[in-house]
Design an enzyme around this catalytic site. Structure first.
Site, PDB file in Angstrom:
ATOM      1  N   ASP A  51       0.812  -1.209   0.000  1.00 31.84           N
ATOM      2  CA  ASP A  51       0.000   0.000   0.000  1.00 31.84           C
ATOM      3  C   ASP A  51       0.848   1.263   0.000  1.00 31.84           C
ATOM      4  OD1 ASP A  51      -2.871   1.319   0.855  1.00 31.84           O
ATOM      5  OD2 ASP A  51      -1.201   2.258   1.913  1.00 31.84           O
TER       6      ASP A  51
ATOM      7  N   ALA B 257      -5.134   2.489  -0.272  1.00 35.46           N
ATOM      8  CA  ALA B 257      -5.082   1.716  -1.519  1.00 35.46           C
ATOM      9  C   ALA B 257      -5.553   0.287  -1.270  1.00 35.46           C
ATOM     10  CB  ALA B 257      -3.676   1.728  -2.105  1.00 35.46           C
ATOM     11  N   ASP B 258      -5.139  -0.301  -0.163  1.00 36.24           N
ATOM     12  CA  ASP B 258      -5.626  -1.628   0.215  1.00 36.24           C
ATOM     13  C   ASP B 258      -7.135  -1.612   0.445  1.00 36.24           C
ATOM     14  OD1 ASP B 258      -3.356  -3.238   0.144  1.00 36.24           O
ATOM     15  OD2 ASP B 258      -2.779  -2.778   2.187  1.00 36.24           O
ATOM     16  N   LEU B 259      -7.603  -0.646   1.222  1.00 37.52           N
ATOM     17  CA  LEU B 259      -9.015  -0.618   1.591  1.00 37.52           C
ATOM     18  C   LEU B 259      -9.908  -0.389   0.375  1.00 37.52           C
ATOM     19  CD1 LEU B 259      -8.668   1.454   4.877  1.00 37.52           C
ATOM     20  CD2 LEU B 259      -9.064  -1.000   4.677  1.00 37.52           C
TER      21      LEU B 259
ATOM     22  N   GLY C 236     -10.018  -3.489  -1.691  1.00 35.37           N
ATOM     23  CA  GLY C 236     -10.923  -4.460  -1.095  1.00 35.37           C
ATOM     24  C   GLY C 236     -12.376  -4.147  -1.388  1.00 35.37           C
TER      25      GLY C 236
END
Length: 426
Positions: free
Chosen positions: A167, A199-201, A204
């Site tokens: 991220d 960026a991860d969230l 997801g």
């Protein structure tokens, strides 16, 4: 090893089947982007089976985030457990099964499970799943109705596809850090990451949307499909108006601190006893703000009457407002601005957030029983569905807590499970 059974779920958890009740998800993802996706599916009622590495000599086993602490969950005696808060925040409503996919028996077991699942989620490096015989092509041949979602840093195609994706690096590479942080000409200026792994969230959440769309297509046609989610793609997409600004003008935007690139005044201001947010979104709100601030002449000034002019004359207007804002307390400003319906807000720390009466009234903190404690507090799902609301049916699982339970549902008896243990597959 015998693991504790699930504690009794909250009374409300069984009242209404979730919107995704009957959907079975095989989750081979770790850390955040994939688990955030599968936790969202689980909150909506899907049965999510989290596949984790068994403990070994060189690895404690399980999702890496189990050890990403402190803080760790405390047991009933006040001692730290092995469950990091990071892990707990992304894995509720799942069941944990330990499988070593590096072994032929483990690979065969995953194929057996995938043949009876609706969704398969993985976030291994490009090529890893093919080496294990668990790639989309193989599993879709085995189960043509399967929705197979890969989450990687850079996607399955393109020159960067074999790079590992994190991220922090994606926030930099994808442009977010170039527009986040104080202006370079001010103290503290320079690139800044966002306080959580956005960026991860976002990846997801986009993966969740894509999976739901693919399930809709599958239910209509009987055909599954592969989904290729990349953190970098998501980061570029979530540049939103900033990306659109650049494409329209070819002018590279710069960091603006707490100010807005396209709206003025829309930033943090210092009051007499701290800071607050002023978020004037249109010309009418600016006129109301000027009345509250005792500056009605500014709303009539041709340099400031329209937002486009306020943006052009930002460096003149903002210092005028800043001096006025410092003359009153936060409470005085917030009370007066809210009464005038001028958008504004306090800047809360997390203790203030989780004690805020509105946050509590909206049910954003849930308390669930856990094998180690009677009072595990989690951030709740923000989705409010009138007929099929998300529920917390299970706490985040202990490592391998449901291995025998889940494998029995797929037709493996105690002898078969023991044979797999003897082979080191589970």
């Amino acid at each position: 090893m015998t693991l504790p059974a699930d504690p009794q779920p909250p009374a409300h958890a069984a009242e209404t089947p979730g919107a995704l009740a009957g959907v079975r998800v095989l989750d081979l993802s770790r850390v955040l982007a994939g688990p955030w996706c599968t936790q969202t599916l689980a909150d909506l009622g899907a049965d999510v089976i989290k596949i984790e590495r068994p403990p070994g000599q060189r690895h404690p086993g399980g999702d890496d985030t189990r050890g990403w602490g402190p803080p760790f969950l405390k047991d009933r005696d006040g001692h730290d457990t092995a469950e990091a808060a990071y892990y707990l925040g992304a894995n509720r409503n799942k069941r944990s099964v330990t499988v070593d996919i590096a072994t032929p028996a483990g690979q065969a077991l995953i194929r057996r499970l995938a043949a009876q699942c609706d969704v398969f989620v993985e976030n291994y490096k490009v090529g890893d799943m093919a080496r294990y015989g668990l790639d989309a092509t193989t599993l879709l041949q085995l189960n043509p109705r399967l929705v197979y979602c890969s989450v990687t840093g850079f996607g399955q195609t393109g020159p960067y596809r074999e790079r590992a994706g994190y991220d922090y690096a994606i926030q930099g590479l994808g442009g977010l850090m170039s527009i986040t942080g104080e202006r370079d000409d001010l103290p503290g200026g320079g690139p800044q990451k966002v306080g959580v792994a956005v960026a991860d969230l976002f990846t997801g959440m986009y993966a969740t949307v894509a999976i739901l769309a693919a399930l809709r297509h599958r239910d209509a046609t009987g055909q599954g499909q592969a989904i290729d989610m990349a953190l970098l793609d998501t980061q570029v997409a979530m540049l939103a108006n900033m990306g659109a600004n650049y494409l329209a003008s070819e002018v590279t935007p710069r960091r603006a601190g707490n100010a807005h690139q396209n709206i003025v005044p829309y930033q943090v201001f210092e009051a007499a006893d701290g800071h607050l947010i002023l978020a004037v979104g249109n010309d009418s709100q600016f006129a109301k703000f000027c009345d509250v601030a005792g500056l009605p002449h500014l709303a009539a000034d041709p340099r400031f009457a329209k937002n486009a002019d306020r943006v052009r004359h930002r460096d003149t207007l903002v210092p005028l407002l800043a001096g006025t804002m410092r003359g009153r307390s936060k409470h005085d400003w917030l009370s007066a601005l809210e009464a005038a319906k001028v958008p504004c807000g306090a800047i809360n720390d997390l203790a203030e957030v989780f004690s805020d009466p509105h946050v509590l009234a909206r049910g954003m903190v849930s308390q669930v029983p856990h094998p180690h404690t009677d009072a595990l507090r989690l951030v709740a799902s923000p989705m409010k569905l009138s007929a099929t609301p998300p529920t917390v049916r299970r706490p985040p699982p202990l490592l391998g807590q449901h291995t025998d339970e889940v494998l029995a549902e797929f037709g493996l008896d105690a002898a078969a499970c023991q044979a797999l243990r003897d082979e080191g597959a589970i």
